[in-house]
Design an enzyme around this catalytic site. Structure first.
Site, PDB file in Angstrom:
ATOM      1  N   LYS A  53      -7.689   5.391  -4.337  1.00 26.22           N
ATOM      2  CA  LYS A  53      -7.444   4.623  -3.107  1.00 26.22           C
ATOM      3  C   LYS A  53      -7.274   5.568  -1.921  1.00 26.22           C
ATOM      4  O   LYS A  53      -7.843   5.357  -0.848  1.00 26.22           O
ATOM      5  CB  LYS A  53      -6.195   3.736  -3.282  1.00 26.22           C
ATOM      6  CG  LYS A  53      -6.426   2.570  -4.237  1.00 26.22           C
ATOM      7  CD  LYS A  53      -5.157   1.827  -4.627  1.00 26.22           C
ATOM      8  CE  LYS A  53      -5.503   0.751  -5.664  1.00 26.22           C
ATOM      9  NZ  LYS A  53      -4.358   0.015  -6.198  1.00 26.22           N
ATOM     10  N   GLN A  97       1.992   0.030  -6.045  1.00 29.59           N
ATOM     11  CA  GLN A  97       1.142   0.059  -7.237  1.00 29.59           C
ATOM     12  C   GLN A  97       1.895  -0.561  -8.429  1.00 29.59           C
ATOM     13  O   GLN A  97       3.052  -0.235  -8.680  1.00 29.59           O
ATOM     14  CB  GLN A  97       0.738   1.515  -7.540  1.00 29.59           C
ATOM     15  CG  GLN A  97      -0.259   1.664  -8.659  1.00 29.59           C
ATOM     16  CD  GLN A  97      -1.629   1.052  -8.366  1.00 29.59           C
ATOM     17  OE1 GLN A  97      -2.054   0.963  -7.214  1.00 29.59           O
ATOM     18  NE2 GLN A  97      -2.312   0.611  -9.393  1.00 29.59           N
ATOM     19  N   ASP A 120      -2.435  -6.227  -0.299  1.00 30.34           N
ATOM     20  CA  ASP A 120      -2.705  -6.599  -1.696  1.00 30.34           C
ATOM     21  C   ASP A 120      -2.661  -8.117  -1.867  1.00 30.34           C
ATOM     22  O   ASP A 120      -3.152  -8.650  -2.862  1.00 30.34           O
ATOM     23  CB  ASP A 120      -1.624  -5.990  -2.600  1.00 30.34           C
ATOM     24  CG  ASP A 120      -2.175  -4.989  -3.587  1.00 30.34           C
ATOM     25  OD1 ASP A 120      -3.399  -4.967  -3.781  1.00 30.34           O
ATOM     26  OD2 ASP A 120      -1.362  -4.246  -4.156  1.00 30.34           O
TER      27      ASP A 120
HETATM   28  N1  GUN Z   1      -2.407  -2.548 -10.616  1.00 35.05           N
HETATM   29  C1  GUN Z   1      -3.578  -2.982 -11.126  1.00 35.05           C
HETATM   30  N2  GUN Z   1      -4.314  -3.598 -10.181  1.00 35.05           N
HETATM   31  C2  GUN Z   1      -3.591  -3.549  -9.045  1.00 35.05           C
HETATM   32  C3  GUN Z   1      -3.830  -4.020  -7.725  1.00 35.05           C
HETATM   33  O1  GUN Z   1      -4.861  -4.618  -7.397  1.00 35.05           O
HETATM   34  N3  GUN Z   1      -2.838  -3.755  -6.843  1.00 35.05           N
HETATM   35  C4  GUN Z   1      -1.690  -3.123  -7.181  1.00 35.05           C
HETATM   36  N4  GUN Z   1      -0.762  -2.934  -6.248  1.00 35.05           N
HETATM   37  N5  GUN Z   1      -1.440  -2.677  -8.393  1.00 35.05           N
HETATM   38  C5  GUN Z   1      -2.388  -2.896  -9.320  1.00 35.05           C
END
Ligand code: GUN
Length: 291
Positions: A53, A97, A120
């Site tokens: 990311k 995350q 998100d």
């Molecule tokens: N863990 C797995 N997929 C995601 C996601 O799309 N966002 C976040 N914050 N954590 C994740």
């Protein structure tokens, strides 16, 4: 039949190039989009996702910050950081995350993220807005799947969609997004009895259950579109999805591979949501200045 293999990396490249132009325009107006990623603990998969990311932000000219906490950190410490980032003018998107270590109340932290920076889309306001058919930040993975279907010119209205997996991150928001596009949607999961009797009806089958080889060829209708969101690491180190790829590819019309299918689009849509957020906040600021 032999399926067209959807190249998620190629679609991601096209989408990112388009949105990079919007970053350039924002920067000309003195706004640099900024994303803060909070990561707690050292889960290896999460570390890899966060690295991807941050790198993707760099490539697009988006400012990014990585806020790391040890697995033993107090919940309040992470909460305080979120509250600081909520009012930080250099930050337009905040992401925690997941998963968090067991002693964390994930909901409490997700609710603390400012609605207008919740890129998100996991804050309950944005979840509610998604259900009502009108969210500003669709969650990144299902948003990426929607984008793949659009770029591949796969019609959705009136189609039978079966989503396997009912998680808050993928399955539930996926169903909402496709229902809004007039699909008939069924959500199944690992406890669904006789899963095949549902999957065989799917014109579009989206699988996000986290179980290798869950979907075999006899479970798939000839000519179906198969989107594999699963990411599973096998004992030999190989990454596979939830679908028996080789056999299903001989029966489907379109299929996404793992890796190189949905994964690159998840990161791409996070960038898209962050840029959209910066554009929205900039517009509010300009309106305030001229008032
Ligand atoms: N863990 C797995 N997929 C995601 C996601 O799309 N966002 C976040 N914050 N954590 C994740």
């Amino acid at each position: 039949m032999s399926a067209i293999i959807i190249d998620g990396n190629a679609i991601a490249k096209v989408v990112r190039a388009k949105w990079k132009e919007r970053v350039v325009r924002l920067r000309e107006e003195g706004v640099q989009p900024g994303l803060a990623v909070l990561i707690v603990g050292s889960d290896p998969a999460s570390q890899i996702y966060v690295r991807r990311k941050v790198k993707a932000c760099e490539d697009l000219g988006i400012h990014s910050e990585r806020h790391e906490f040890s697995a033993t950190a107090a919940e309040e410490e992470v909460l305080d950081r979120i509250l600081q980032l909520n009012v930080d003018p250099a930050i337009h998107g905040i992401l925690v995350q997941l998963p968090l270590p067991a002693h964390f109340r994930s909901r409490r932290l997700l609710e603390a993220i400012a609605i207008e920076k919740d890129v998100d889309g996991f804050n309950l306001y944005n979840v509610g807005a998604l259900v009502a058919g009108d969210t500003i930040f669709p969650p990144c993975t299902p948003y990426g799947v929607q984008c793949i279907l659009e770029y591949s010119r796969i019609p959705i209205s009136g189609q039978n969609v079966v989503v396997v997996g009912a998680s808050n991150i993928v399955g539930k928001p996926m169903a909402m997004l496709l229902m809004r596009q007039e699909a008939t949607v069924a959500i199944c999961h690992l406890k669904t009895r006789d899963l095949a009797q549902f999957t065989i009806l799917a014109d579009i089958l989206v699988v996000a259950a986290g179980k290798p080889n869950l979907i075999t060829a006899p479970m798939v209708k000839t000519g179906a579109v198969v989107i594999d969101v699963g990411i599973n690491r096998m004992p030999n180190g190989r990454l596979v999805g939830d679908v028996d790829f080789d056999a299903v590819a001989r029966k489907a019309s379109y299929i996404t591979p793992v890796p190189g299918g949905v994964g690159p689009m998840t990161v791409t849509m996070l960038l898209v949501n962050t840029i959209k957020s910066a554009e929205r906040i900039a517009k509010v600021d300009i309106a305030r200045e001229s008032a």
